[in-house]
Design a protein around this motif. Structure first.
Motif, PDB file in Angstrom:
ATOM      1  N   GLY A  32       0.830  -1.197   0.000  1.00  8.71           N
ATOM      2  CA  GLY A  32       0.000   0.000   0.000  1.00  8.71           C
ATOM      3  C   GLY A  32       0.858   1.238   0.000  1.00  8.71           C
ATOM      4  N   GLU A  33       0.269   2.335  -0.426  1.00  4.29           N
ATOM      5  CA  GLU A  33       1.002   3.589  -0.449  1.00  4.29           C
ATOM      6  C   GLU A  33       1.161   4.118   0.961  1.00  4.29           C
ATOM      7  OE1 GLU A  33      -0.168   5.427  -4.632  1.00  4.29           O
ATOM      8  OE2 GLU A  33      -1.396   6.037  -2.951  1.00  4.29           O
TER       9      GLU A  33
ATOM     10  N   HIS B 200       6.604  -1.314  -0.218  1.00  8.12           N
ATOM     11  CA  HIS B 200       5.978  -0.849  -1.440  1.00  8.12           C
ATOM     12  C   HIS B 200       6.884  -1.120  -2.632  1.00  8.12           C
ATOM     13  CE1 HIS B 200       7.945   2.906   0.130  1.00  8.12           C
ATOM     14  NE2 HIS B 200       8.524   2.738  -1.027  1.00  8.12           N
ATOM     15  N   LYS B 201       7.932  -1.934  -2.390  1.00  9.95           N
ATOM     16  CA  LYS B 201       8.810  -2.288  -3.505  1.00  9.95           C
ATOM     17  C   LYS B 201       8.270  -3.556  -4.162  1.00  9.95           C
ATOM     18  CE  LYS B 201      12.863  -0.053  -1.674  1.00  9.95           C
ATOM     19  NZ  LYS B 201      14.206  -0.234  -1.129  1.00  9.95           N
TER      20      LYS B 201
ATOM     21  N   ARG C  90       3.172  -3.804 -12.485  1.00  7.85           N
ATOM     22  CA  ARG C  90       2.324  -2.702 -12.914  1.00  7.85           C
ATOM     23  C   ARG C  90       0.888  -2.873 -12.413  1.00  7.85           C
ATOM     24  NH1 ARG C  90       2.733   1.079 -16.932  1.00  7.85           N
ATOM     25  NH2 ARG C  90       0.706   1.990 -17.373  1.00  7.85           N
ATOM     26  N   ASP C  91       0.378  -4.114 -12.514  1.00  7.09           N
ATOM     27  CA  ASP C  91      -0.987  -4.363 -12.044  1.00  7.09           C
ATOM     28  C   ASP C  91      -1.092  -4.113 -10.545  1.00  7.09           C
ATOM     29  OD1 ASP C  91      -1.764  -4.939 -14.532  1.00  7.09           O
ATOM     30  OD2 ASP C  91      -1.766  -7.128 -14.311  1.00  7.09           O
ATOM     31  N   MET C  92      -0.066  -4.564  -9.805  1.00  8.82           N
ATOM     32  CA  MET C  92      -0.101  -4.361  -8.363  1.00  8.82           C
ATOM     33  C   MET C  92      -0.071  -2.873  -8.046  1.00  8.82           C
ATOM     34  SD  MET C  92       2.004  -7.342  -6.408  1.00  8.82           S
ATOM     35  CE  MET C  92       3.507  -7.401  -7.331  1.00  8.82           C
ATOM     36  N   ALA C  93       0.777  -2.145  -8.750  1.00  8.29           N
ATOM     37  CA  ALA C  93       0.879  -0.703  -8.506  1.00  8.29           C
ATOM     38  C   ALA C  93      -0.456  -0.030  -8.773  1.00  8.29           C
ATOM     39  CB  ALA C  93       1.963  -0.095  -9.377  1.00  8.29           C
ATOM     40  N   GLU C  94      -1.130  -0.472  -9.838  1.00  8.81           N
ATOM     41  CA  GLU C  94      -2.413   0.161 -10.155  1.00  8.81           C
ATOM     42  C   GLU C  94      -3.465  -0.170  -9.107  1.00  8.81           C
ATOM     43  OE1 GLU C  94      -1.699   0.733 -14.878  1.00  8.81           O
ATOM     44  OE2 GLU C  94      -3.272  -0.643 -14.242  1.00  8.81           O
ATOM     45  N   MET C  95      -3.386  -1.378  -8.513  1.00 12.81           N
ATOM     46  CA  MET C  95      -4.307  -1.693  -7.426  1.00 12.81           C
ATOM     47  C   MET C  95      -4.033  -0.798  -6.226  1.00 12.81           C
ATOM     48  SD  MET C  95      -5.261  -5.657  -7.036  1.00 12.81           S
ATOM     49  CE  MET C  95      -3.981  -6.703  -7.654  1.00 12.81           C
ATOM     50  N   MET C  96      -2.739  -0.549  -5.959  1.00 11.53           N
ATOM     51  CA  MET C  96      -2.362   0.307  -4.843  1.00 11.53           C
ATOM     52  C   MET C  96      -2.894   1.718  -5.029  1.00 11.53           C
ATOM     53  SD  MET C  96       1.562  -0.667  -4.060  1.00 11.53           S
ATOM     54  CE  MET C  96       2.190   0.958  -3.786  1.00 11.53           C
ATOM     55  N   VAL C  97      -2.767   2.224  -6.239  1.00 13.12           N
ATOM     56  CA  VAL C  97      -3.103   3.618  -6.514  1.00 13.12           C
ATOM     57  C   VAL C  97      -4.575   3.770  -6.850  1.00 13.12           C
ATOM     58  CG1 VAL C  97      -2.523   5.600  -7.950  1.00 13.12           C
ATOM     59  CG2 VAL C  97      -0.786   3.935  -7.384  1.00 13.12           C
ATOM     60  N   GLY C  98      -5.139   2.717  -7.460  1.00 14.90           N
ATOM     61  CA  GLY C  98      -6.552   2.777  -7.829  1.00 14.90           C
ATOM     62  C   GLY C  98      -6.773   3.480  -9.144  1.00 14.90           C
ATOM     63  N   SER C  99      -5.717   3.674  -9.917  1.00 18.83           N
ATOM     64  CA  SER C  99      -5.904   4.282 -11.237  1.00 18.83           C
ATOM     65  C   SER C  99      -4.770   3.820 -12.137  1.00 18.83           C
ATOM     66  CB  SER C  99      -5.900   5.804 -11.134  1.00 18.83           C
ATOM     67  OG  SER C  99      -4.652   6.228 -10.656  1.00 18.83           O
TER      68      SER C  99
END
Lengths: 505, 360
Positions: A38-39, A195-196, A227-236
């Motif tokens: 998570g961020e 978050h890495k 990338r998919d995980m990062a987008e889940m974290m950010v929600g966009s």
């Protein structure tokens, strides 16, 4: 279906004005390495504090091997087999390893027994550590081993690790991962906060993703792209920074034979630093924190004076010039520490815009301040860098870390520097904001600015820099082109595993 | 349990309200103190705050307010600039004395010449004396890193010895029948800081105090130097990053506060006091520290605080003579004012909240 080791059901914790955790549920299985992603501000820390008994949940239940689990304090959590390695170490520099470990125990055994147990555990798990060395002499990686061994001596069922790799070189990360893998094979579960994304993909069996306090998804990291995980974290959807091919111009910044003692007692002196940065080039400077990064920024910003010839800007010796004179020439900097260094916490954003913008933006005349122009400069930064704040009259400290970072970077970028030096530009910033800051740096370079980016985030440096150098104990390695550089080579430039031998188990 | 919670940003409303709340709290607890001493608290408080302004003899006390308030404001304005930047000049009392000695000395050097330029020369000399005395701790701090609080404070005692020395020696009135003290400047017209309007209490020092307030206001709000002063106080590292030269700032802040304190001393010796004597100084330099903080280090606030402080001085004296209150009680009363101000100041940055106790 086996009973999970730890099962969280609908955990909720609210602080005034913010819900840190909202109905979070997930299970950690026996012998599983579970990632919590998570961020900043997503609620990871609050969640693990509840598991470790530091914070009581407002509602929701936890079950440990099927039995209700509600530790009133960390001691109770430890008695039930929960151990935690914090991001910030709590060790006494003046004591040796065994003494430090004894301090954290309920009933410490005699020193001799403890030392032999420390040796035993450290050998079993491939974490070589001499129990009689003074902690003050240890590297960050070795200090972390002390914390890990302290936990392992309790024979934990669940080991919680909060951002463990942020202080390690790549080689040290490898050693750590071997240890964690061995623990897993023995049936210990690990809750791994980070978050890495690449680390999580190599290490973890399962990942839970938090966003704004809510559990927004689970995945198997090995099967999910970063990338998919990062987008889940950010929600966009994330924008990957784009580098346009560009020609490098003449040398803009030339540092040669630069040696200065650190102004602070605990700082690192810079030793014979050489580097050149051309127009349009991004030079990435990596290295573990505390190896001279702050001093290098201070020297380039003009806060620490040097001999005149040590630093040249387009051939002109500027080593003796102060920050204002350098800004006038076009050499701008953004320090790492936002509150108190890059910005004054209790002053408004307008006043903070004046802090570095007065010379280049023409915000003063004969010493008298032009507040209207300053305010519109602050508004321009807020708009261009999407700084979330009700307005420029708000105090810098009322902004979240990420928003203030956008303001601080934006303030320098909008002044069209010829040379820009940034230290940890995306530290503590969420992924979307980090991407926009990196893009801004790359855009600036595309317009011909020479950029020096000091960072501990290697992924970031690989993404944006043309050449890479590492700071190690105040010495800068010779810069090398980023393309084709392997992680191993970078690790060696950063000083390898700081002389620690990898124990093979 | 009561917890303090840091506000996201300082509360503007509270920063204006705290001085008023502090004055009210001082009245309540001061009244309590007077009641314990067996005096009627309402009458005592009334005497201190009402009598000097609207009482039967207000025509006499009102000018005294200006006479007492002007040096306090003048000194406090100078101190506030340094305090804003975290530079602590505690020795304004000494700079005040040196300003008086230099000012009076310059005037007496011309005695008995009658010329228009004597008074302006005394003004410059007074400011110079105070500046000189404050520049000593400034240079020592810049050059050797000494603590300006200690050095400036100790120089107060040196200045007091100088005062005694010149009262008995260099500036002693040759026609004074052997009594210590200088000639009375009130009776030397060219050097006399006379009232501009007779009976108003308005002398050149009062004018200078008002000018200082305006000057400080413009400096702090409209000028780069003032911005750098505030920045240095709030975030020294950010100030260095912004390009502030700390040494120059120390020399400026201590120098200007010394010069203003010196001016205050000069206007006092050539006006209300009239002569250099061993007991010339009455603690304006120390009280001004309270005034500076009571006024929130803000020029307009200091103007009001100086007036309030002068009021408690004069009211306190009336209460002493009319009600027989001990002088110590009046001093406690004045101390309470600063205490409550600092205590309520907390509310500017924190809010009080009742909370359940919780681990962590």
């Amino acid at each position: 279906m086996t009973i999970p080791l730890l099962s969280l059901q609908g955990l909720t914790k609210a602080y005034p004005g913010v819900v840190a955790n909202d109905q979070v549920s997930f299970d950690i299985g026996e012998g599983e390495v579970h990632a919590l992603l998570g961020e900043n501000g997503a609620g990871k820390s609050t969640l693990v504090k509840m598991i470790y008994g530091l914070v009581k949940p407002d509602s929701g239940t936890m079950k440990l091997r099927g039995n209700p689990f509600a530790p009133p304090e960390p001691r109770a959590a430890r008695a039930d087999g929960i151990a935690m390695v914090f991001q910030h170490f709590s060790l006494f520099d003046a004591l040796n390893v065994a003494e430090n470990i004894a301090l954290g125990m309920e009933n410490p055994p005699p020193m001799g027994d403890l030392a032999s147990r420390i040796r035993e555990v450290s050998e079993t798990y491939g974490l070589p550590l001499d129990p009689f060395r003074t902690v003050g002499d240890l590297s960050a990686g070795e200090r972390q081993r002390v914390e890990i061994i302290r936990c392992l001596l309790q024979d934990p069922k669940l080991l919680i690790m909060d951002e463990p790799t942020s202080v390690l070189t790549p080689q040290e990360v490898d050693i750590l991962f071997e240890t964690l893998n061995k623990l897993r094979s023995e049936g210990t579960s690990i809750l791994y906060i980070s978050h890495k994304l690449e680390e999580i993909r190599t290490l973890c069996d399962h990942a839970t993703i938090l966003r704004l306090g809510k559990n927004v998804g689970e995945c198997v990291p090995a099967e999910t792209s970063a990338r998919d995980m990062a987008e889940m974290m950010v929600g966009s959807t994330l924008q990957t920074p784009e580098r346009s091919g560009r020609e490098l111009g003449e040398v803009a910044l030339d540092v040669s034979g630069l040696s200065v003692p650190s102004p602070s007692e605990f700082g690192t002196a810079l030793r014979n630093v050489h580097m050149t940065v051309r127009k349009g080039e991004v030079l990435g400077i990596g290295g573990v924190a505390g190896n001279g990064q702050d001093e290098l920024l201070g020297v380039l910003s003009g806060e620490i004076p040097t001999s005149a010839d040590a630093i040249k800007f387009k051939g002109q010796a500027i080593g003796k010039l102060g920050p204002t004179a350098r800004r006038k020439l076009g050499v701008l900097t953004a320090p790492e520490e936002r509150l108190g260094h890059a910005a004054a916490p209790d002053m408004s954003l307008t006043e903070n815009a004046l802090l570095t913008g007065s010379v280049r933006e023409g915000l003063e005349k004969n010493g008298f301040l032009k507040w209207t122009e300053t305010r519109s400069f602050a508004e321009k930064i807020i708009e261009a860098f999407d700084v979330r704040t009700p307005g420029p009259e708000n105090a810098a400290r009322s902004l979240s870390g990420g928003n203030l970072q956008k303001f601080v970077i934006g303030r320098e970028v909008l002044q069209n520097p010829d040379v820009l030096v940034v230290n940890q530009p995306t530290w503590g910033v969420d992924a979307a904001a980090a991407a926009s800051i990196r893009q801004a740096i790359l855009d600036l370079a595309a317009k011909g600015t020479a950029v020096v980016c000091i960072s501990q985030d290697l992924d970031e440096l690989m993404e944006i820099s043309d050449s890479f150098a590492a700071l190690n104990e105040g010495r800068l390695s010779a810069p090398r082109p980023t393309t084709g550089l392997t992680v191993d080579e970078i690790g060696l430039m950063m000083g390898g595993a700081h002389g620690m031998e990898v124990a093979h188990v | 349990m009561i917890v303090l919670e840091k506000r996201p940003q300082p509360s503007r409303a509270w920063s204006y309200a705290t001085p008023l709340v502090a004055v009210l709290a001082t009245m309540v607890f001061g009244g309590l103190l007077f009641a314990i001493l067996g005096k009627n608290p309402v009458q005592a408080i009334g005497t201190i705050f009402w009598e000097p302004l609207f009482g039967e003899f207000a025509f006499y006390y009102r000018p005294q307010l200006l006479v007492k308030g002007a040096p306090l404001v003048l000194i406090a304005i100078g101190l506030s600039l340094g305090f804003r930047a975290g530079i602590w000049n505690i020795g304004a009392e000494g700079q005040y004395i040196m300003g008086a000695i230099f000012g009076a000395g310059a005037g007496l050097a011309f005695y008995p010449l009658d010329a228009w330029y004597i008074f302006p020369i005394m003004v410059v000399a007074g400011a110079f004396g105070g500046w000189l005395w404050a520049t000593i701790p400034a240079l020592l701090k810049v050059r050797f890193g000494t603590n300006e609080i200690l050095v400036s404070l100790m120089l107060v005692y040196v200045a007091e010895q100088m005062l005694a020395s010149v009262s008995l020696g260099l500036l002693k009135n040759p026609e004074g029948f052997g009594f210590p003290g200088s000639r009375n400047l009130q009776s030397y017209e060219s050097a006399h800081n006379a009232e501009l309007i007779a009976g108003s209490g308005m002398h050149w020092g009062v004018v200078a105090a008002f000018i200082a307030v305006i000057f400080a206001y413009v400096l702090l709000n409209r000028h780069m130097l003032g911005f750098h002063i505030r920045l240095t106080g709030e975030a020294p590292r950010a100030a260095k990053f912004a390009g502030v030269n700390p040494a120059r700032l120390i020399l400026f802040c201590l120098g200007i506060s010394g010069a203003l304190a010196g001016l205050a001393g000069m206007f006092e010796v050539s006006g209300p006091s009239g002569q250099i004597s061993i007991d010339f100084n009455v603690g304006y330099g120390f009280t001004a520290i309270i005034v500076a903080f009571l006024g929130r280090l803000h020029p307009v606030g200091i103007l009001l605080a100086g007036g309030l402080m002068a009021l408690t001085y004069i009211g306190g004296e009336i209460a002493q003579s009319q009600l027989g209150l001990p002088a110590a009680a009046i001093q406690v009363f004045q101390g309470m004012l600063l205490f409550f101000l600092l205590a309520f100041d907390l509310l500017t940055n924190f809010r009080i909240r009742a909370a359940r106790s919780e681990v962590a």
